[in-house]
Design a protein around this motif. Structure first.
Motif, short mmCIF file in Angstrom:
data_model
loop_
_atom_site.label_atom_id
_atom_site.label_comp_id
_atom_site.label_asym_id
_atom_site.label_seq_id
_atom_site.Cartn_x
_atom_site.Cartn_y
_atom_site.Cartn_z
N VAL A 136 0.85 -1.20 0.00
CA VAL A 136 0.00 0.00 0.00
C VAL A 136 0.87 1.24 0.00
O VAL A 136 1.52 1.55 0.99
CB VAL A 136 -0.95 0.04 1.22
CG1 VAL A 136 -2.33 -0.42 0.87
CG2 VAL A 136 -0.40 -0.72 2.40
N SER A 137 0.88 1.93 -1.13
CA SER A 137 1.74 3.12 -1.22
C SER A 137 0.95 4.25 -1.85
O SER A 137 -0.26 4.19 -2.00
CB SER A 137 2.97 2.78 -2.06
OG SER A 137 2.59 2.61 -3.40
N GLY A 138 1.69 5.31 -2.22
CA GLY A 138 1.03 6.44 -2.85
C GLY A 138 0.61 6.14 -4.28
O GLY A 138 -0.30 6.75 -4.82
N GLY A 139 1.28 5.17 -4.90
CA GLY A 139 0.98 4.86 -6.29
C GLY A 139 0.32 3.50 -6.49
O GLY A 139 -0.22 3.24 -7.57
N HIS A 140 0.37 2.64 -5.47
CA HIS A 140 -0.12 1.27 -5.64
C HIS A 140 -0.90 0.78 -4.43
O HIS A 140 -0.61 1.16 -3.31
CB HIS A 140 1.05 0.31 -5.87
CG HIS A 140 1.77 0.56 -7.14
ND1 HIS A 140 2.77 1.51 -7.23
CD2 HIS A 140 1.61 0.06 -8.39
CE1 HIS A 140 3.20 1.56 -8.48
NE2 HIS A 140 2.52 0.70 -9.20
N THR A 141 -1.86 -0.07 -4.70
CA THR A 141 -2.53 -0.84 -3.66
C THR A 141 -2.71 -2.21 -4.28
O THR A 141 -3.60 -2.41 -5.10
CB THR A 141 -3.88 -0.23 -3.28
OG1 THR A 141 -3.64 1.12 -2.85
CG2 THR A 141 -4.57 -1.00 -2.17
#
Ligand code: KG4
Ligand code: ZN
Length: 340
Positions: free
Chosen positions: A135-140
């Motif tokens: 879970v990041s700013g660009g991906h889940t």
């Protein structure tokens, strides 16, 4: 086997030296958060310009902290993608230059492989198959990891990433950038049951996620209630703190419902929670409860290794190196890159 790892995929300029994919000899992260804060999000042009300014001192700092010189390295690993192309290129060019001058192998790393390998820096007995929620700013994304360095994508967000939702909600409320840590802090002690946001359900049964509906629900609530951004420096009103706490609870519930469903379906032997949003205190606490109810061990990186850093790239670089992955000096960075 000591690897110099370089990460510049977004707004952190980072370099680290990692031994055998496990032992962090040095790790330097130079964040640009303050530069992008006035814009409420990363401005790609500014990001690449600051990477250019920071890359040499950051690499020099990582080498000095490790106590090694370049000839002592076994390889240079670098994030090839995905990310902002202008940012990625700065790290890639620096890595190429060092690998070329010192005659070292140049090893590509996928940014998400970096996040997935982060928990392995602190734990050397993680049982496979693992189920990893990135879970990041660009991906889940949900990955099944049947063995070290093998990644099968089984679920992803259909629209916004979870971190993006945190950042956009904070921007909407004038709370600053990056939104995740601000919301995490403001939500502490607030009433997270003040507003019942519904958690998106993916109808076709795939373990996918969706966060744009939640973000829009927050927007409608703000408009309906006439909530205005607090003046800079003014205390954040309880109404706003309750709102962000309710949003955070809904986002965490959505993430853990997806993880739990996939775990019941796939029956892994361990759970991994990684990426910038894994720094969230509610998510960390609730994920531990989910893991307990599933009877599975949960591995979460330290806060510093959850958000972007180069130590995780060094860990994943060792895996790439052992897989025999190499980059030529004509290799390019890739804004989009599947993890295979
Ligand atoms: O992994 P990361 O550092 O960079 C990307 O690969 O995107 O993740 C950055 C994201 C941002 O959206 C940020 O708001 C979020 O992670 N984040 C958090 C927290 N700390 C960082 N989200 C929720 N709670 C936090 N404590
Ligand atoms: Zn990241």
């Amino acid at each position: 086997m000591r690897i110099l790892a370089i990460e510049t995929s977004c707004d952190e300029t980072a370099a680290a030296v990692v031994e055998d994919g496990r032992r962090i000899l040095s790790s330097i992260v130079s964040t640009q958060a303050e530069i992008h804060a006035p814009y409420g999000g990363v401005v790609p042009e500014l990001a690449s310009r600051h990477h250019i300014e920071n890359i040499v001192p950051v690499i020099r700092g990582a080498m000095e902290e490790s106590g090694l010189d370049f000839p002592a390295l076994g390889a240079v690993a670098v994030t090839q993608g995905p990310g902002l192309i202008g940012s990625l290129l700065v790290g890639l060019q620096a890595a190429k230059a060092i690998a070329f001058v010192h005659g070292k192998p140049l090893v590509p790393v996928h940014h998400l492989a970096g996040h997935i390998q982060a928990p392995f820096l602190a734990h050397d007995a993680i049982p496979f198959p693992a189920l990893a929620l990135v879970v990041s700013g660009g991906h889940t994304s949900l990955f099944e990891v049947p063995a070290e360095g093998v990644y099968h994508l089984i679920g992803r967000t259909r629209d916004d990433a979870a971190g993006e939702a945190f950042d956009k909600v904070a921007k909407l409320l004038g709370l600053g950038y990056p939104g995740g840590p601000v919301i995490d802090r403001l939500a502490r002690g607030a009433n997270d049951r003040a507003i019942e946001f519904t958690v998106a359900r993916i109808k076709d049964g795939r373990p996918d996620f969706s966060f744009s509906g939640l973000k829009t629900a927050v927007l409608y609530h703000v408009r309906r209630e006439g909530i205005a951004a607090p003046a800079p420096g003014a205390p954040v009103p309880p109404q706003v703190r309750d709102l962000v706490a309710s949003f955070q609870r809904a986002a965490v519930t959505a993430l853990l419902q997806g993880l739990e469903r996939a775990a019941r379906d796939r029956r892994p032997r361990s759970l991994l929670l990684t990426g910038g949003v894994a720094a969230n205190s509610l998510l960390r606490a609730e994920a531990a409860n989910t893991a307990r109810s599933l009877g599975l061990p949960l591995f979460v990186p330290s806060l510093a290794l959850s958000t972007d850093n180069a130590a995780m790239i060094g860990a994943a670089g060792f895996v790439s190196f052992r897989k025999g992955l190499r980059l030529g000096f004509d290799a390019n960075a890739a804004a989009q890159l599947p993890l295979v």
